[in-house]
Design an enzyme around this catalytic site. Structure first.
Site, mmCIF file in Angstrom:
data_model
loop_
_atom_site.group_PDB
_atom_site.id
_atom_site.type_symbol
_atom_site.label_atom_id
_atom_site.label_comp_id
_atom_site.label_asym_id
_atom_site.label_seq_id
_atom_site.Cartn_x
_atom_site.Cartn_y
_atom_site.Cartn_z
ATOM 1 N N LYS A 162 -102.271 9.912 -46.319
ATOM 2 C CA LYS A 162 -102.841 9.547 -44.653
ATOM 3 C C LYS A 162 -102.849 10.555 -44.014
ATOM 4 C CE LYS A 162 -103.370 4.904 -45.786
ATOM 5 N NZ LYS A 162 -104.558 4.565 -45.995
ATOM 6 N N ASP A 199 -115.484 -1.192 -55.905
ATOM 7 C CA ASP A 199 -114.134 -0.254 -56.322
ATOM 8 C C ASP A 199 -114.726 1.033 -55.562
ATOM 9 O OD1 ASP A 199 -112.754 1.718 -57.310
ATOM 10 O OD2 ASP A 199 -113.228 1.729 -59.258
ATOM 11 N N GLY A 205 -111.723 -3.648 -49.226
ATOM 12 C CA GLY A 205 -110.128 -3.879 -49.336
ATOM 13 C C GLY A 205 -109.823 -5.259 -48.520
ATOM 14 N N ILE A 227 -111.862 -4.967 -54.629
ATOM 15 C CA ILE A 227 -112.121 -4.506 -55.899
ATOM 16 C C ILE A 227 -112.079 -6.124 -57.066
ATOM 17 C CG2 ILE A 227 -109.751 -4.181 -56.605
ATOM 18 C CD1 ILE A 227 -110.697 -1.665 -58.032
ATOM 19 N N TYR A 255 -98.236 8.649 -50.355
ATOM 20 C CA TYR A 255 -99.036 7.908 -49.383
ATOM 21 C C TYR A 255 -99.091 8.195 -48.098
ATOM 22 C CZ TYR A 255 -99.849 3.555 -46.651
ATOM 23 O OH TYR A 255 -100.566 2.505 -45.659
HETATM 24 C C1 AKB Z 1 -96.107 0.685 -46.633
HETATM 25 O O1 AKB Z 1 -94.859 -0.053 -46.355
HETATM 26 O O2 AKB Z 1 -96.305 1.253 -47.479
HETATM 27 C C2 AKB Z 1 -97.162 0.095 -45.679
HETATM 28 C C3 AKB Z 1 -97.059 1.039 -44.407
HETATM 29 C C4 AKB Z 1 -96.009 1.451 -43.548
HETATM 30 O O3 AKB Z 1 -98.311 1.561 -44.151
HETATM 31 N N1 AKB Z 1 -96.859 -1.290 -45.110
#
Ligand code: AKB
Length: 307
Positions: A139, A45, A7, A32, A135
């Site tokens: 994480k 990738d 990345g 990528i 997300y």
């Molecule tokens: C986002 O806004 O998705 C990122 C983060 C806070 O990890 N900058």
């Protein structure tokens, strides 16, 4: 050291690769998309497991800095692809690192791993974590996996919970904190900006050079001093869109910001406003250098060529 960066074409990677090169490391920058760095680059990738394993087997890095990710907004729009990249590819990569004898791994966690039941102010290192976005879910799961690989395979894996990163040179895409960078460019070019978060939405942020220094300092810290193998809280500064507007208007008095909140508002409201980073300060000496006036001054100078 021989260092592989994934990345590398993103906001952090573009600044991290030259910083690692400046330390004398041999860096292979991958993304990528094709990259333009002075030094070796390769298209990769990271969801292509055979390609990742083949690269680790042939290039034999000592360390991997894993930055490839879909950010929070993009992960909501492409949830399955986001999970494959943000979690499944990470697991495959950690396994490959064990197989091919990689000594150190850095990866980027996020404040998005926290959720609505997390204390919003001065969020502790160890707090309830109930992320509402995909997300953040990826994480948080990756944080648990990271600690698992440290405990079960002795893999020296280290991470930071990044707040919004603000810096010149790249317009971040697909995140919730992107407004902070976009607002500077819009103020310079059009003197107006429509913000997708409400004016009072205060979030933790960090200036790009502080973020890069945090990565380098964490990776240089003696392993025996580190007790956190999920991801460290780091606090830079906190501000809301309205506070940033007020600072920008000191330089561009006729700058106008309007507000049209979208789905990102809910994500932002579920994240901390500021973080308790005492573990990072105590264990590897973390200290931010940029407050809001310093960040605005530095961004403005860097964007000067646009005017
Ligand atoms: C986002 O806004 O998705 C990122 C983060 C806070 O990890 N900058």
């Amino acid at each position: 050291m021989r260092i592989l960066v994934t990345g590398a074409g993103g906001q952090i990677g573009l600044a991290l690769v030259p910083a690692l090169q400046a330390q004398g490391h041999e860096v292979l920058a991958t993304d990528i998309q094709p990259l333009a760095f002075s030094g070796p680059t390769q298209c990769l990738d990271v969801t292509n497991v055979p390609a990742v394993r083949a690269l680790l087997e042939s290039w034999r890095p000592d360390a991997v800095y894993h930055l490839a990710a879909f950010l929070s907004a993009r992960s909501e729009k492409e949830p399955r692809a986001g999970w494959r990249l943000n979690f499944e590819a990470f697991w495959e990569l950690l396994e490959a690192c064990v197989t091919y004898g990689v000594k150190q791994v850095f990866w980027a966690s996020s404040i998005a791993a926290f959720g609505p039941h997390t204390p919003r102010h001065h969020t502790p290192q160890y707090a309830p974590m109930d992320p509402i976005g995909l997300y953040g879910i990826a994480k948080l799961t990756a944080e648990r996996l990271s600690e698992y690989f440290f405990l079960h395979y002795s893999l020296d894996v280290r991470s930071l919970r990044f707040p919004g990163v603000v810096g010149p040179g790249h317009l971040p895409q697909g995140g919730t904190t992107d407004f902070a960078v976009h607002m500077f460019y819009a103020a310079k070019k059009e003197k107006r900006y429509c913000c997708y978060l409400l004016p009072h939405t205060r979030l933790p942020m960090i200036y790009l050079s502080d973020a890069i220094r945090a990565i380098l300092e964490l990776m240089e810290a003696p392993a025996e001093r580190l007790t956190v193998r999920s991801a460290y809280n780091i606090q830079g500064l906190s501000f809301s869109p309205a506070e940033l507007v007020a600072h920008i208007q000191r330089r561009v008095p006729d700058f106008v910001c309007t507000y049209e909140p979208d789905f990102r508002q809910r994500l932002a409201e579920s994240w901390p406003e500021s973080l308790d980073d005492s573990y990072a300060r105590r264990e590897w000496g973390w200290q931010p250098h940029y407050d809001l006036p310093a960040l605005v001054e530095s961004m403005w100078q860097a964007l000067e060529p646009l005017s």
